[in-house]
Design a protein around this motif. Sequence first.
Motif, PDB file in Angstrom:
ATOM      1  N   THR A 280       1.211  -0.867   0.130  1.00  0.00           N
ATOM      2  CA  THR A 280       0.380  -0.583   0.155  1.00  0.00           C
ATOM      3  C   THR A 280       0.894   0.814  -0.158  1.00  0.00           C
ATOM      4  O   THR A 280       0.443   2.008  -1.291  1.00  0.00           O
ATOM      5  CB  THR A 280      -1.224  -0.284   1.305  1.00  0.00           C
ATOM      6  OG1 THR A 280      -1.732  -1.028   0.833  1.00  0.00           O
ATOM      7  CG2 THR A 280      -1.455   1.030   1.301  1.00  0.00           C
ATOM      8  N   VAL A 281       2.229   0.918   0.693  1.00  0.00           N
ATOM      9  CA  VAL A 281       3.062   2.067   0.821  1.00  0.00           C
ATOM     10  C   VAL A 281       3.663   2.858  -0.342  1.00  0.00           C
ATOM     11  O   VAL A 281       3.148   4.084  -0.905  1.00  0.00           O
ATOM     12  CB  VAL A 281       3.868   2.490   1.733  1.00  0.00           C
ATOM     13  CG1 VAL A 281       4.818   3.343   1.740  1.00  0.00           C
ATOM     14  CG2 VAL A 281       3.088   2.422   3.679  1.00  0.00           C
ATOM     15  N   THR A 282       3.680   1.750  -1.268  1.00  0.00           N
ATOM     16  CA  THR A 282       4.809   1.387  -2.338  1.00  0.00           C
ATOM     17  C   THR A 282       4.064   2.689  -3.369  1.00  0.00           C
ATOM     18  O   THR A 282       3.853   2.809  -4.216  1.00  0.00           O
ATOM     19  CB  THR A 282       5.015   0.367  -2.838  1.00  0.00           C
ATOM     20  OG1 THR A 282       6.070  -0.449  -1.529  1.00  0.00           O
ATOM     21  CG2 THR A 282       5.703   0.171  -4.075  1.00  0.00           C
ATOM     22  N   MET A 283       2.684   1.518  -3.611  1.00  0.00           N
ATOM     23  CA  MET A 283       1.735   2.574  -4.894  1.00  0.00           C
ATOM     24  C   MET A 283       1.265   3.252  -4.591  1.00  0.00           C
ATOM     25  O   MET A 283       0.817   3.860  -5.585  1.00  0.00           O
ATOM     26  CB  MET A 283       0.101   1.882  -4.387  1.00  0.00           C
ATOM     27  CG  MET A 283       0.280  -0.364  -4.678  1.00  0.00           C
ATOM     28  SD  MET A 283       1.125  -0.376  -6.697  1.00  0.00           S
ATOM     29  CE  MET A 283      -0.530   0.240  -7.571  1.00  0.00           C
ATOM     30  N   VAL A 284       0.910   4.018  -2.885  1.00  0.00           N
ATOM     31  CA  VAL A 284       0.796   6.001  -2.523  1.00  0.00           C
ATOM     32  C   VAL A 284       2.097   6.445  -3.049  1.00  0.00           C
ATOM     33  O   VAL A 284       1.900   7.232  -3.826  1.00  0.00           O
ATOM     34  CB  VAL A 284       0.376   5.525  -1.595  1.00  0.00           C
ATOM     35  CG1 VAL A 284       0.377   7.243  -0.988  1.00  0.00           C
ATOM     36  CG2 VAL A 284      -1.273   4.633  -1.069  1.00  0.00           C
ATOM     37  N   LEU A 285       3.069   5.710  -2.964  1.00  0.00           N
ATOM     38  CA  LEU A 285       3.973   6.865  -3.719  1.00  0.00           C
ATOM     39  C   LEU A 285       3.316   7.383  -5.079  1.00  0.00           C
ATOM     40  O   LEU A 285       4.590   7.948  -5.627  1.00  0.00           O
ATOM     41  CB  LEU A 285       5.439   6.591  -2.497  1.00  0.00           C
ATOM     42  CG  LEU A 285       5.652   6.365  -1.249  1.00  0.00           C
ATOM     43  CD1 LEU A 285       6.472   5.665  -0.972  1.00  0.00           C
ATOM     44  CD2 LEU A 285       5.920   7.818  -1.032  1.00  0.00           C
ATOM     45  N   LEU A 286       3.895   5.763  -5.419  1.00  0.00           N
ATOM     46  CA  LEU A 286       3.868   5.752  -6.955  1.00  0.00           C
ATOM     47  C   LEU A 286       2.834   6.336  -7.641  1.00  0.00           C
ATOM     48  O   LEU A 286       3.504   7.319  -8.880  1.00  0.00           O
ATOM     49  CB  LEU A 286       3.675   3.731  -7.110  1.00  0.00           C
ATOM     50  CG  LEU A 286       4.367   3.961  -8.980  1.00  0.00           C
ATOM     51  CD1 LEU A 286       5.259   4.784  -9.690  1.00  0.00           C
ATOM     52  CD2 LEU A 286       4.239   2.164  -9.101  1.00  0.00           C
ATOM     53  N   SER A 289       3.691  10.346  -7.371  1.00  0.00           N
ATOM     54  CA  SER A 289       4.945  10.456  -8.113  1.00  0.00           C
ATOM     55  C   SER A 289       4.568  10.502  -9.639  1.00  0.00           C
ATOM     56  O   SER A 289       4.802  11.888 -10.502  1.00  0.00           O
ATOM     57  CB  SER A 289       6.338   9.074  -8.236  1.00  0.00           C
ATOM     58  OG  SER A 289       5.551   8.612  -8.527  1.00  0.00           O
ATOM     59  N   PHE A 290       3.171  10.103  -9.770  1.00  0.00           N
ATOM     60  CA  PHE A 290       2.457   9.984 -10.958  1.00  0.00           C
ATOM     61  C   PHE A 290       2.126  11.385 -11.221  1.00  0.00           C
ATOM     62  O   PHE A 290       1.397  12.120 -12.124  1.00  0.00           O
ATOM     63  CB  PHE A 290       1.757   8.994 -11.171  1.00  0.00           C
ATOM     64  CG  PHE A 290       2.332   8.265 -12.663  1.00  0.00           C
ATOM     65  CD1 PHE A 290       2.711   7.857 -12.895  1.00  0.00           C
ATOM     66  CD2 PHE A 290       2.277   6.638 -11.073  1.00  0.00           C
ATOM     67  CE1 PHE A 290       3.150   6.964 -14.107  1.00  0.00           C
ATOM     68  CE2 PHE A 290       3.363   5.823 -12.216  1.00  0.00           C
ATOM     69  CZ  PHE A 290       3.923   5.813 -13.346  1.00  0.00           C
ATOM     70  N   SER A 291       1.806  12.197  -9.743  1.00  0.00           N
ATOM     71  CA  SER A 291       1.395  13.665 -10.224  1.00  0.00           C
ATOM     72  C   SER A 291       2.397  14.361 -10.134  1.00  0.00           C
ATOM     73  O   SER A 291       1.718  15.631 -10.927  1.00  0.00           O
ATOM     74  CB  SER A 291       0.509  13.971  -8.770  1.00  0.00           C
ATOM     75  OG  SER A 291       2.008  13.816  -7.777  1.00  0.00           O
TER      76      SER A 291
END
Length: 612
Positions: A280-286, A289-291
């Motif tokens: 979940t943390v990795t997906m949130v950071l990914l 970053s796509f923003s």
Amino acid sequence: MAGYESRKPESVSQINAARRGLLLTGTIAFIVLSLVSGIVLVARRHAASQTSFAALLAQTPLSGVLTADLCLVIAGAISTLLCLHHRQNVTPDAIAASNWLPGLLMAPLSLSALVLAGRATGTVVDMARFSHNALSVASGLSLLLAFIVLFQERALATTLRDSIPEVRGLVALLRSVVSTLAFAGFLTGCAAGGMMLPAWLWKIPCWLVVCAACELLARYVIRWFLPTGQAPTAVGNLLFDDPRVLHPAHIALLLKTQFGVDFERSWALSFVRQAFLPVTVTMVLLVWSFSGVVKIGQNQRGVYEFFGAPRAVLSPGLHLIAPRPFGYVRLTEFGTIRSIIIADTSDAAKTVTDSSTAEGEAPDSANHLWENSPDDASYLVARSNDGRAGFEILTVNLRILYRVRLSDQGVMDALYNVSSPDDLLRSLARHDLVTFFASETLDGVMATRRDKIAEIISMKLQQALDSRHSGIEVVAVLIDSVQPPAAAAKSWRAVQAAEVRARMSIAEERTRAAGTAALARRDAYTAQSFSLAEAETIRNTARADAARMTGDDKAWQAGGRAFLFEYYLAALKTNLRDAAITVVDSHIPRSLLDLRETQSGQLPPDDRMAPK
């Protein structure tokens, strides 16, 4: 069944009181449902005021929410009444009937609520156009129904909620109805108070009703496939029931007891629980970053801001920037040409009733040459009449085409120095027009070409925009018409008509002169050609005669009298070619033949006198 046989006597009185309350609530709901449906049908069939309460019910999602909630209340009340009746008469037939009869009666009402709420989700109407009284009545009706349903919910929750499962389900259903009615009343109340909320908020109560109706239909279907003891209650709402019902542990227990699925021994679920947090943390950071990936369209440009400070102007395409909230891109236009009209909204043209026919004369409303339109603006201009100064009002139809400058500095100026380009252009254009017409006279304005006036206004307007660092470029100023004052409209029209007629006369005379000149050129060319041809014929004839005379002279000199005699015979042969000739020889005796015509009384002449 032993639990029902050992019911205390006071619980019977509580059930009877609850039954009377349910009957009263169902009756009130049925009456209000009939009234609302009747008002909606009348409003849709007959032309009612567009701001009345009937139009509000017919054209907004409020009618769908009200009718769908009332259908759910009636369905829940009837189903609970039947269940209470069957539980008091505990027999095998009563137990079997309690399994299908409430659902059979509840299914049409639930389906009707689903259809009404589903149709209401697609209805979006601006509440600002309805009157304050209509919105206030609608808000009061919604809140009053919510209070009645809440009163019945509290009465059931404090008496029979824990003793009878059907009452517990009805309490949850009534809570959902109270929430949707209260939310609808809140939205209409805000509109009545002048606070316009977003239109998509109306979808929340509609979808709550849709979920409640779908759950009732699902309960009805499930009760047909499960035994009586394991079947869920006919009435209920998981969203507004005990929060522990939706807990994962409770759901896992139900799956284990009902379907034999044990998730506690599943290695997949254990892995999911262990990997849930890092994934979940990795997906949130990914995702965060796509923003920082920004796509700029072909007709746009973007100003990149880092911590609120502009750094660069981005061209169309994909760009990588710092993710939010550190980096942000403000989009602006790229080469888009916009148009505004400089008009007086207060001087809009009045609507004139047109009663003309196709065969009759054109009405005055069809003549828009001197009529002020909503796109015209009025200005004062000086005039001189009989040596006295004065003012007249003329109207101008003016349109301005502009765009944001293509340079990077122009983009910065347009984005940070101007909040409303249209208002700025209108203000500056009106100032320039007032200044121009104040410095001119009526005759001078009407004699000046419109393109010259547009060029002057465009130049002054661009200078004013550049002095304010607006970043806006005036592409063109279009003046469709400059109309004279109303008092001089007929005279000016007559002047223009006379000018048109004079131009037509000049064109006709030029056409006639051109035709006459063309005919004269044709006749002269014909005469000249005929003369040249005749002269050439005479010359050729003279040459032929000269050649013949020369030949005859040479032949005469060579042949002498023989040539003359032959020439004489040739001429005689030519001249006597078509004549009837009789040749008489003088050696023929006179008594043999005399073919000559003689007159009576005359003797033929003597042969000796005839030429030989």
